[in-house]
Design a protein around this motif. Structure first.
Motif, PDB file in Angstrom:
ATOM      1  N   UNK A  56      60.969  77.712  13.567  1.00 13.45           N
ATOM      2  CA  UNK A  56      60.198  77.147  12.548  1.00 13.45           C
ATOM      3  C   UNK A  56      60.309  75.495  12.825  1.00 13.45           C
ATOM      4  N   UNK A  57      59.313  74.835  12.581  1.00 12.21           N
ATOM      5  CA  UNK A  57      59.149  73.213  12.626  1.00 12.21           C
ATOM      6  C   UNK A  57      58.630  72.784  11.456  1.00 12.21           C
ATOM      7  N   UNK A  58      59.368  71.941  10.817  1.00 14.48           N
ATOM      8  CA  UNK A  58      58.895  71.242   9.741  1.00 14.48           C
ATOM      9  C   UNK A  58      58.998  69.564   9.871  1.00 14.48           C
ATOM     10  N   UNK A  59      57.767  69.117   9.963  1.00 14.11           N
ATOM     11  CA  UNK A  59      57.493  67.689  10.149  1.00 14.11           C
ATOM     12  C   UNK A  59      57.150  67.038   8.947  1.00 14.11           C
ATOM     13  N   UNK A  60      57.953  65.984   8.657  1.00 10.88           N
ATOM     14  CA  UNK A  60      57.895  65.086   7.475  1.00 10.88           C
ATOM     15  C   UNK A  60      56.572  64.099   7.722  1.00 10.88           C
ATOM     16  N   UNK A  61      55.843  64.290   6.707  1.00  8.37           N
ATOM     17  CA  UNK A  61      54.657  63.423   6.513  1.00  8.37           C
ATOM     18  C   UNK A  61      54.952  62.702   5.481  1.00  8.37           C
ATOM     19  N   UNK A  65      64.113  59.061   1.085  1.00  5.00           N
ATOM     20  CA  UNK A  65      65.111  58.384   1.008  1.00  5.00           C
ATOM     21  C   UNK A  65      66.090  58.970   2.282  1.00  5.00           C
ATOM     22  N   UNK A  66      66.013  60.042   2.613  1.00  5.90           N
ATOM     23  CA  UNK A  66      66.861  60.819   3.803  1.00  5.90           C
ATOM     24  C   UNK A  66      66.288  60.672   5.090  1.00  5.90           C
ATOM     25  N   UNK A  67      64.726  60.977   5.053  1.00  5.86           N
ATOM     26  CA  UNK A  67      64.132  61.310   6.357  1.00  5.86           C
ATOM     27  C   UNK A  67      63.010  60.265   6.345  1.00  5.86           C
ATOM     28  N   UNK A  68      62.605  59.705   7.675  1.00  6.14           N
ATOM     29  CA  UNK A  68      61.531  59.114   7.977  1.00  6.14           C
ATOM     30  C   UNK A  68      60.255  59.903   8.340  1.00  6.14           C
ATOM     31  N   UNK A  69      59.165  59.435   7.919  1.00  8.65           N
ATOM     32  CA  UNK A  69      57.912  59.925   8.328  1.00  8.65           C
ATOM     33  C   UNK A  69      58.078  60.291   9.872  1.00  8.65           C
ATOM     34  N   UNK A  70      57.611  61.585  10.292  1.00  7.23           N
ATOM     35  CA  UNK A  70      57.711  62.036  11.670  1.00  7.23           C
ATOM     36  C   UNK A  70      59.010  62.753  12.142  1.00  7.23           C
ATOM     37  N   UNK A  71      59.955  62.688  11.322  1.00  9.20           N
ATOM     38  CA  UNK A  71      61.203  63.417  11.694  1.00  9.20           C
ATOM     39  C   UNK A  71      61.016  64.842  11.654  1.00  9.20           C
ATOM     40  N   UNK A  72      61.601  65.594  12.421  1.00  9.92           N
ATOM     41  CA  UNK A  72      61.031  67.036  12.307  1.00  9.92           C
ATOM     42  C   UNK A  72      62.476  67.985  12.498  1.00  9.92           C
ATOM     43  N   UNK A  73      62.433  69.065  11.822  1.00 10.16           N
ATOM     44  CA  UNK A  73      63.418  69.771  11.664  1.00 10.16           C
ATOM     45  C   UNK A  73      63.277  71.154  12.286  1.00 10.16           C
ATOM     46  N   UNK A  74      63.580  71.616  13.328  1.00  9.51           N
ATOM     47  CA  UNK A  74      63.360  72.851  14.001  1.00  9.51           C
ATOM     48  C   UNK A  74      64.401  73.660  13.621  1.00  9.51           C
ATOM     49  N   UNK A  75      64.136  74.983  13.310  1.00 11.86           N
ATOM     50  CA  UNK A  75      65.013  75.941  13.064  1.00 11.86           C
ATOM     51  C   UNK A  75      64.664  77.319  13.347  1.00 11.86           C
ATOM     52  N   UNK A  76      65.807  78.030  13.458  1.00 15.32           N
ATOM     53  CA  UNK A  76      65.721  79.732  13.899  1.00 15.32           C
ATOM     54  C   UNK A  76      66.104  80.337  12.625  1.00 15.32           C
ATOM     55  N   UNK A  77      65.270  81.089  11.942  1.00 15.85           N
ATOM     56  CA  UNK A  77      65.485  81.981  10.726  1.00 15.85           C
ATOM     57  C   UNK A  77      65.108  83.349  11.079  1.00 15.85           C
ATOM     58  N   UNK A  78      65.506  84.014  10.086  1.00 12.23           N
ATOM     59  CA  UNK A  78      65.536  85.464  10.206  1.00 12.23           C
ATOM     60  C   UNK A  78      65.087  85.960   8.681  1.00 12.23           C
ATOM     61  N   UNK A  79      64.254  86.890   8.688  1.00  8.59           N
ATOM     62  CA  UNK A  79      63.737  87.444   7.407  1.00  8.59           C
ATOM     63  C   UNK A  79      63.622  88.848   7.110  1.00  8.59           C
ATOM     64  N   UNK A  80      64.212  89.344   6.224  1.00  7.36           N
ATOM     65  CA  UNK A  80      64.221  90.704   5.556  1.00  7.36           C
ATOM     66  C   UNK A  80      62.832  90.688   4.903  1.00  7.36           C
ATOM     67  N   UNK A  81      61.751  91.278   5.262  1.00  6.88           N
ATOM     68  CA  UNK A  81      60.639  91.387   4.639  1.00  6.88           C
ATOM     69  C   UNK A  81      60.575  92.336   3.631  1.00  6.88           C
ATOM     70  N   UNK A  82      61.162  93.515   3.449  1.00  6.69           N
ATOM     71  CA  UNK A  82      61.256  94.557   2.553  1.00  6.69           C
ATOM     72  C   UNK A  82      62.194  94.086   1.609  1.00  6.69           C
ATOM     73  N   UNK A  83      63.261  93.352   1.814  1.00 16.83           N
ATOM     74  CA  UNK A  83      64.311  92.985   0.886  1.00 16.83           C
ATOM     75  C   UNK A  83      64.242  91.654   0.198  1.00 16.83           C
ATOM     76  N   UNK A  84      63.450  91.011   0.873  1.00 16.92           N
ATOM     77  CA  UNK A  84      63.164  89.533   0.416  1.00 16.92           C
ATOM     78  C   UNK A  84      64.443  88.596   0.643  1.00 16.92           C
ATOM     79  N   UNK A  85      64.962  88.741   1.650  1.00 14.30           N
ATOM     80  CA  UNK A  85      66.083  87.903   2.012  1.00 14.30           C
ATOM     81  C   UNK A  85      65.781  87.219   3.285  1.00 14.30           C
ATOM     82  N   UNK A  86      66.443  86.093   3.433  1.00 14.25           N
ATOM     83  CA  UNK A  86      66.069  85.025   4.377  1.00 14.25           C
ATOM     84  C   UNK A  86      67.556  84.248   4.977  1.00 14.25           C
ATOM     85  N   UNK A  87      67.663  83.904   6.390  1.00 12.72           N
ATOM     86  CA  UNK A  87      68.773  83.176   6.521  1.00 12.72           C
ATOM     87  C   UNK A  87      68.298  82.237   7.672  1.00 12.72           C
ATOM     88  N   UNK A  88      69.036  80.937   7.676  1.00 17.55           N
ATOM     89  CA  UNK A  88      68.753  80.105   9.082  1.00 17.55           C
ATOM     90  C   UNK A  88      70.124  80.163   9.701  1.00 17.55           C
TER      91      UNK A  88
END
Length: 133
Positions: A56-61, A65-88
């Motif tokens: 996932x990539x999240x680009x700040x528009x 106070x912590x992040x400037x416009x254009x900062x990007x957070x890249x992450x690897x995440x895992x989701x349990x679709x049936x159980x409604x759980x997620x982890x980065x």
């Protein structure tokens, strides 16, 4: 935004390679409201982890106070679709000039999510291929 240009790649759930098939999850008007653009690397969605693992990539528009416009957070995440759980499992934060602000390869805690939340709608894209527009 250059790192988000779509170029086909083999399913890669590491943060070493920033190429992929990046798909915008929300429409532009929703992104403006949220203050960020959320993109999923559709080429990286693979079975694994809690159920499905993806990049996932999240680009700040709107700057904060912590992040400037254009900062990007890249992450690897895992989701349990049936159980409604997620982890980065790992993340990297890149500033608007391309310099790394922070990173971690240590998995966070597994948390529950609400399908009706912003993150739940992103995870619905992964679990069901439904775009929240």
């Amino acid at each position: 935004m250059v790192a988000l240009v779509a170029t086909p790649a083999v399913a890669d759930t590491t943060l070493k390679v920033l190429t992929g098939k990046w798909v915008k999850v929300f429409a532009v008007d929703v992104e403006r409201l949220l203050g960020r653009s959320i993109r999923i690397d559709a080429a990286s969605v693979v079975p694994g982890g809690l159920g499905r693992t993806f990049r996932e990539a999240v680009v700040i528009l709107n700057p904060t106070s912590q992040l400037a416009r254009g900062s990007t957070a890249f992450s690897v995440r895992s989701v349990d679709c049936a159980g409604g759980r997620v982890v980065t499992t790992q993340w990297r934060l890149i500033g608007p000039t391309g310099g790394q602000i922070g990173a971690s390869t240590v998995a966070g805690q597994v948390t529950r999510f609400d399908w009706n939340s912003e993150d739940g709608k992103v995870l619905k894209y992964i679990c069901m291929g439904v775009r929240p527009r």
